[in-house]
Design a protein around this motif. Structure first.
Motif, PDB file in Angstrom:
ATOM      1  N   UNK A 188       2.060 -10.386  -6.171  1.00 46.37           N
ATOM      2  CA  UNK A 188       2.157  -9.074  -5.534  1.00 46.37           C
ATOM      3  C   UNK A 188       1.099  -8.143  -6.096  1.00 46.37           C
ATOM      4  N   UNK A 189       0.504  -7.357  -5.202  1.00 49.87           N
ATOM      5  CA  UNK A 189      -0.435  -6.312  -5.591  1.00 49.87           C
ATOM      6  C   UNK A 189       0.087  -4.997  -5.047  1.00 49.87           C
ATOM      7  N   UNK A 190      -0.098  -3.941  -5.819  1.00 49.38           N
ATOM      8  CA  UNK A 190       0.277  -2.592  -5.400  1.00 49.38           C
ATOM      9  C   UNK A 190      -0.994  -1.760  -5.394  1.00 49.38           C
ATOM     10  N   UNK A 244       0.860  -1.176   0.000  1.00 56.82           N
ATOM     11  CA  UNK A 244       0.000   0.000   0.000  1.00 56.82           C
ATOM     12  C   UNK A 244       0.899   1.228   0.000  1.00 56.82           C
ATOM     13  N   UNK A 245       0.700   2.151  -0.934  1.00 58.52           N
ATOM     14  CA  UNK A 245       1.513   3.368  -1.011  1.00 58.52           C
ATOM     15  C   UNK A 245       0.599   4.592  -1.036  1.00 58.52           C
ATOM     16  N   UNK A 246       1.080   5.678  -0.435  1.00 59.52           N
ATOM     17  CA  UNK A 246       0.300   6.912  -0.422  1.00 59.52           C
ATOM     18  C   UNK A 246       0.660   7.834  -1.575  1.00 59.52           C
ATOM     19  N   UNK A 275      -3.347   4.326  -1.813  1.00 63.54           N
ATOM     20  CA  UNK A 275      -4.323   4.707  -0.784  1.00 63.54           C
ATOM     21  C   UNK A 275      -4.123   6.177  -0.428  1.00 63.54           C
ATOM     22  N   UNK A 276      -5.129   6.780   0.146  1.00 65.29           N
ATOM     23  CA  UNK A 276      -5.007   8.195   0.501  1.00 65.29           C
ATOM     24  C   UNK A 276      -4.214   8.407   1.773  1.00 65.29           C
ATOM     25  N   UNK A 277      -4.272   7.450   2.706  1.00 68.52           N
ATOM     26  CA  UNK A 277      -3.482   7.553   3.931  1.00 68.52           C
ATOM     27  C   UNK A 277      -3.399   6.198   4.603  1.00 68.52           C
ATOM     28  N   UNK A 278      -2.441   6.082   5.529  1.00 68.70           N
ATOM     29  CA  UNK A 278      -2.273   4.876   6.327  1.00 68.70           C
ATOM     30  C   UNK A 278      -2.546   5.232   7.785  1.00 68.70           C
ATOM     31  N   UNK A 279      -2.615   4.242   8.653  1.00 65.94           N
ATOM     32  CA  UNK A 279      -2.950   4.499  10.053  1.00 65.94           C
ATOM     33  C   UNK A 279      -1.952   5.461  10.703  1.00 65.94           C
ATOM     34  N   UNK A 280      -0.657   5.216  10.508  1.00 64.93           N
ATOM     35  CA  UNK A 280       0.366   6.136  11.012  1.00 64.93           C
ATOM     36  C   UNK A 280       0.491   7.271  10.000  1.00 64.93           C
ATOM     37  N   UNK A 281       0.189   8.505  10.384  1.00 65.59           N
ATOM     38  CA  UNK A 281       0.206   9.605   9.412  1.00 65.59           C
ATOM     39  C   UNK A 281       1.583   9.869   8.793  1.00 65.59           C
ATOM     40  N   UNK A 282       2.655   9.372   9.408  1.00 63.35           N
ATOM     41  CA  UNK A 282       4.004   9.548   8.854  1.00 63.35           C
ATOM     42  C   UNK A 282       4.355   8.471   7.832  1.00 63.35           C
ATOM     43  N   UNK A 283       3.586   7.392   7.793  1.00 64.51           N
ATOM     44  CA  UNK A 283       3.883   6.258   6.913  1.00 64.51           C
ATOM     45  C   UNK A 283       3.513   6.577   5.467  1.00 64.51           C
ATOM     46  N   UNK A 284       4.352   6.117   4.548  1.00 65.23           N
ATOM     47  CA  UNK A 284       4.071   6.269   3.119  1.00 65.23           C
ATOM     48  C   UNK A 284       3.937   4.916   2.429  1.00 65.23           C
ATOM     49  N   UNK A 302       3.042   0.593   3.347  1.00 62.37           N
ATOM     50  CA  UNK A 302       2.719  -0.499   4.256  1.00 62.37           C
ATOM     51  C   UNK A 302       2.741  -1.767   3.429  1.00 62.37           C
ATOM     52  N   UNK A 303       3.378  -2.815   3.954  1.00 62.65           N
ATOM     53  CA  UNK A 303       3.487  -4.082   3.237  1.00 62.65           C
ATOM     54  C   UNK A 303       2.855  -5.183   4.059  1.00 62.65           C
ATOM     55  N   UNK A 304       1.927  -5.895   3.433  1.00 59.08           N
ATOM     56  CA  UNK A 304       1.296  -7.053   4.038  1.00 59.08           C
ATOM     57  C   UNK A 304       1.854  -8.282   3.340  1.00 59.08           C
ATOM     58  N   UNK A 305       2.350  -9.226   4.118  1.00 62.28           N
ATOM     59  CA  UNK A 305       2.945 -10.430   3.525  1.00 62.28           C
ATOM     60  C   UNK A 305       2.304 -11.671   4.115  1.00 62.28           C
ATOM     61  N   UNK A 306       2.094 -12.649   3.250  1.00 57.97           N
ATOM     62  CA  UNK A 306       1.606 -13.967   3.658  1.00 57.97           C
ATOM     63  C   UNK A 306       2.587 -14.988   3.111  1.00 57.97           C
TER      64      UNK A 306
END
Length: 60
Positions: free
Chosen positions: A36-38, A7-9, A41-50, A52-56
């Motif tokens: 892989x999916x990219x 997920x990228x902002x 998003x408009x924002x992430x939970x941590x406002x400083x984050x740009x 987020x990577x989810x891995x399974x």
């Protein structure tokens, strides 16, 4: 076997950094290419984050 969801902002920043990101990706994963999916998003939970990577992963 596994998958990544990234997920990228800022999609333009991601596109501008593809060479560097690709080099790091290959250093970590080698010749293993999980699905892989990219997602932009408009924002992430941590406002400083740009990013987020989810891995399974499946470990036999």
């Amino acid at each position: 076997m596994g998958r990544l969801t990234v997920y990228v902002t800022d999609m333009e920043a991601y596109r501008g950094s593809r060479a560097e990101i690709g080099a790091e990706y290959r250093a970590v994963f080698g010749k293993h290419f999980p699905a892989m999916s990219l997602v932009a998003v408009t924002e992430l939970v941590d406002p400083r984050a740009v990013v987020e990577i989810e891995a399974t992963a499946v470990i036999p």
